[in-house]
Motif scaffolding. Structure first.
Motif, mmCIF file in Angstrom:
data_model
loop_
_atom_site.group_PDB
_atom_site.id
_atom_site.type_symbol
_atom_site.label_atom_id
_atom_site.label_comp_id
_atom_site.label_asym_id
_atom_site.label_seq_id
_atom_site.Cartn_x
_atom_site.Cartn_y
_atom_site.Cartn_z
ATOM 1 N N VAL A 96 87.787 46.387 57.605
ATOM 2 C CA VAL A 96 88.967 46.586 56.754
ATOM 3 C C VAL A 96 89.865 47.595 57.455
ATOM 4 C CG1 VAL A 96 89.826 47.263 54.481
ATOM 5 C CG2 VAL A 96 87.576 46.172 54.680
ATOM 6 N N TYR A 97 91.156 47.311 57.496
ATOM 7 C CA TYR A 97 92.081 48.256 58.118
ATOM 8 C C TYR A 97 93.441 48.181 57.441
ATOM 9 C CZ TYR A 97 94.198 44.258 60.534
ATOM 10 O OH TYR A 97 94.835 43.061 60.801
ATOM 11 N N TYR A 98 94.195 49.269 57.552
ATOM 12 C CA TYR A 98 95.563 49.275 57.052
ATOM 13 C C TYR A 98 96.484 49.835 58.123
ATOM 14 C CZ TYR A 98 94.332 54.157 55.977
ATOM 15 O OH TYR A 98 93.895 55.453 56.060
ATOM 16 N N ARG A 99 97.748 49.421 58.040
ATOM 17 C CA ARG A 99 98.758 49.860 58.996
ATOM 18 C C ARG A 99 100.119 49.431 58.480
ATOM 19 N NH1 ARG A 99 98.292 45.296 63.880
ATOM 20 N NH2 ARG A 99 98.813 43.522 62.541
ATOM 21 N N GLY A 100 101.191 49.860 59.149
ATOM 22 C CA GLY A 100 102.523 49.377 58.840
ATOM 23 C C GLY A 100 102.925 49.597 57.392
ATOM 24 N N PHE A 101 103.809 48.723 56.893
ATOM 25 C CA PHE A 101 104.307 48.818 55.525
ATOM 26 C C PHE A 101 103.481 47.930 54.603
ATOM 27 C CE2 PHE A 101 107.104 47.255 52.097
ATOM 28 C CZ PHE A 101 107.321 48.467 51.446
ATOM 29 N N ASN A 102 102.653 48.553 53.801
ATOM 30 C CA ASN A 102 101.898 47.843 52.757
ATOM 31 C C ASN A 102 100.987 46.745 53.311
ATOM 32 O OD1 ASN A 102 101.366 47.791 49.966
ATOM 33 N ND2 ASN A 102 102.591 45.934 49.706
ATOM 34 N N GLU A 103 100.490 46.929 54.534
ATOM 35 C CA GLU A 103 99.596 45.939 55.143
ATOM 36 C C GLU A 103 98.159 46.461 55.153
ATOM 37 O OE1 GLU A 103 98.850 43.458 59.305
ATOM 38 O OE2 GLU A 103 100.446 44.943 59.191
ATOM 39 N N CYS A 104 97.311 45.758 54.454
ATOM 40 C CA CYS A 104 95.890 46.110 54.410
ATOM 41 C C CYS A 104 95.108 44.804 54.488
ATOM 42 C CB CYS A 104 95.556 46.865 53.127
ATOM 43 S SG CYS A 104 93.855 47.500 53.039
ATOM 44 N N ARG A 105 94.262 44.675 55.488
ATOM 45 C CA ARG A 105 93.577 43.410 55.733
ATOM 46 C C ARG A 105 92.068 43.610 55.855
ATOM 47 N NH1 ARG A 105 97.000 39.234 56.945
ATOM 48 N NH2 ARG A 105 99.150 39.810 57.442
ATOM 49 N N ALA A 106 91.357 42.540 55.580
ATOM 50 C CA ALA A 106 89.903 42.567 55.672
ATOM 51 C C ALA A 106 89.403 41.277 56.300
ATOM 52 C CB ALA A 106 89.280 42.738 54.284
ATOM 53 N N SER A 107 88.361 41.385 57.102
ATOM 54 C CA SER A 107 87.741 40.205 57.707
ATOM 55 C C SER A 107 86.699 39.642 56.761
ATOM 56 C CB SER A 107 87.071 40.587 59.028
ATOM 57 O OG SER A 107 85.897 41.361 58.787
ATOM 58 N N ASN A 108 86.179 38.471 57.081
ATOM 59 C CA ASN A 108 84.974 37.986 56.440
ATOM 60 C C ASN A 108 83.798 38.799 56.977
ATOM 61 O OD1 ASN A 108 86.280 35.979 54.926
ATOM 62 N ND2 ASN A 108 86.151 34.512 56.605
ATOM 63 N N TRP A 109 82.606 38.533 56.488
ATOM 64 C CA TRP A 109 81.430 39.240 56.986
ATOM 65 C C TRP A 109 81.097 38.765 58.392
ATOM 66 C CZ3 TRP A 109 79.878 43.518 54.837
ATOM 67 C CH2 TRP A 109 80.201 43.748 53.495
ATOM 68 N N ILE A 110 80.881 39.723 59.290
ATOM 69 C CA ILE A 110 80.652 39.456 60.711
ATOM 70 C C ILE A 110 79.244 39.894 61.069
ATOM 71 C CG2 ILE A 110 81.393 40.045 63.062
ATOM 72 C CD1 ILE A 110 84.180 40.648 61.814
ATOM 73 N N SER A 111 78.522 39.036 61.780
ATOM 74 C CA SER A 111 77.125 39.339 62.097
ATOM 75 C C SER A 111 76.869 39.576 63.579
ATOM 76 C CB SER A 111 76.217 38.198 61.599
ATOM 77 O OG SER A 111 76.590 36.972 62.207
ATOM 78 N N SER A 112 77.922 39.620 64.406
ATOM 79 C CA SER A 112 77.720 39.868 65.832
ATOM 80 C C SER A 112 78.760 40.846 66.353
ATOM 81 C CB SER A 112 77.797 38.567 66.636
ATOM 82 O OG SER A 112 79.139 38.169 66.837
ATOM 83 N N SER A 113 78.325 41.699 67.289
ATOM 84 C CA SER A 113 79.243 42.676 67.860
ATOM 85 C C SER A 113 80.337 41.993 68.680
ATOM 86 C CB SER A 113 78.474 43.679 68.728
ATOM 87 O OG SER A 113 77.842 43.022 69.818
ATOM 88 N N ALA A 114 80.021 40.868 69.300
ATOM 89 C CA ALA A 114 81.023 40.157 70.102
ATOM 90 C C ALA A 114 82.175 39.672 69.224
ATOM 91 C CB ALA A 114 80.376 38.985 70.831
ATOM 92 N N GLU A 115 81.858 39.150 68.051
ATOM 93 C CA GLU A 115 82.903 38.660 67.151
ATOM 94 C C GLU A 115 83.731 39.816 66.603
ATOM 95 O OE1 GLU A 115 85.360 36.338 64.736
ATOM 96 O OE2 GLU A 115 84.197 35.929 66.543
ATOM 97 N N LEU A 116 83.068 40.925 66.262
ATOM 98 C CA LEU A 116 83.818 42.077 65.768
ATOM 99 C C LEU A 116 84.732 42.635 66.856
ATOM 100 C CD1 LEU A 116 84.432 44.062 63.515
ATOM 101 C CD2 LEU A 116 82.433 45.403 64.214
#
Length: 246
Positions: free
Chosen positions: A90-110
């Motif tokens: 989960v991360y936020y930045r910019g103007f009112n932008e906050c996003r989340a990924s699906n669940w990730i099970s590998s370091s390569a994908e993250l």
């Protein structure tokens, strides 16, 4: 990091209701979470730990974002020694932008996902991070939240209310603060205390410090307090976290 990630099935916006105060947890929601938590005990064979990995991605954070990209694989490696781990970025930045990924099970994908994200100017949105974590705690059995940031520009009481709800759900927030900001520190400490988690500071650019803290949080998410206690026997970040957790 050269560009903003395009919209993909693995990434969704974290939407905020716009309400002045967070909606309280209903007794039905809490009962559902407790039942799910009992069904997937932290040390049960085959159980997967779930960790929300939340990062401030405003403009001042680019060096730390790059460092977190390099260190995130250590969380998976630590968890593999205990069980297994799924991470939701989960991360936020910019103007009112906050996003989340699906669940990730590998370091390569993250790493692939984080590598597509660049930091942008904007205000903090910690409240939206905590609200998303609460939703996922009820729906998916989150065991811990890591938040890495250096500033707080929101209403402290509103953040503390959300942290208290996470505490009721037995989901600790590990707040890792970069640098020295007394205003942010006061609120960060309260978020950690009310959720049953821990607050720690690390120096700007101190990869070794952040690595220890992330490994400790991953150990807790994968194996619970017992795993954190075993790691704490060698001192370092795990001992710092364990000493604060109630």
């Amino acid at each position: 990091m050269s560009r903003e990630p395009t919209s993909t099935p693995s990434q969704t916006s974290v939407r905020d209701s716009g309400a002045a105060t967070p909606a309280p947890s209903t007794s039905a929601e809490i009962a559902a979470f407790v039942a799910k938590a009992r069904a997937m005990a932290p040390n049960a064979a085959g159980a997967r730990g779930r960790l929300v990995f939340a990062l401030d991605a405003t403009m001042s954070r680019q060096p730390t974002w790059d460092m977190a990209c390099a260190l995130q694989a250590d969380m998976f490696r630590e968890a593999e020694a205990i069980g297994s781990l799924d991470i939701r970025l989960v991360y936020y930045r910019g103007f009112n932008e906050c996003r989340a990924s699906n669940w990730i099970s590998s370091s390569a994908e993250l790493a692939r996902l984080m590598g597509k994200i660049d930091c942008r100017g904007g205000h903090t949105q910690i409240g939206r991070v905590l609200a998303d974590a609460r939703k996922e705690a009820i729906a998916a059995g989150v065991r811990a939240i890591v938040f890495v940031g250096d500033a707080m520009e929101e209403q402290a009481d509103e953040l503390c209310a959300k942290a208290g709800e996470l505490g009721m759900l037995k989901v600790p927030v590990f707040v890792f603060q970069e640098g020295v900001d007394p205003v942010a520190e006061q609120t960060f400490r309260e978020i950690a205390r009310l959720s049953g988690g821990a607050w720690c500071r690390f120096d700007p650019g101190a990869a070794a410090q952040l690595r220890e803290l992330l490994r400790a949080a991953a150990a807790y998410a994968a194996g619970g307090r017992e795993a954190l206690q075993r790691l704490a026997a060698s001192g370092g970040g795990a001992a710092l976290l364990l000493g604060q957790m109630r």
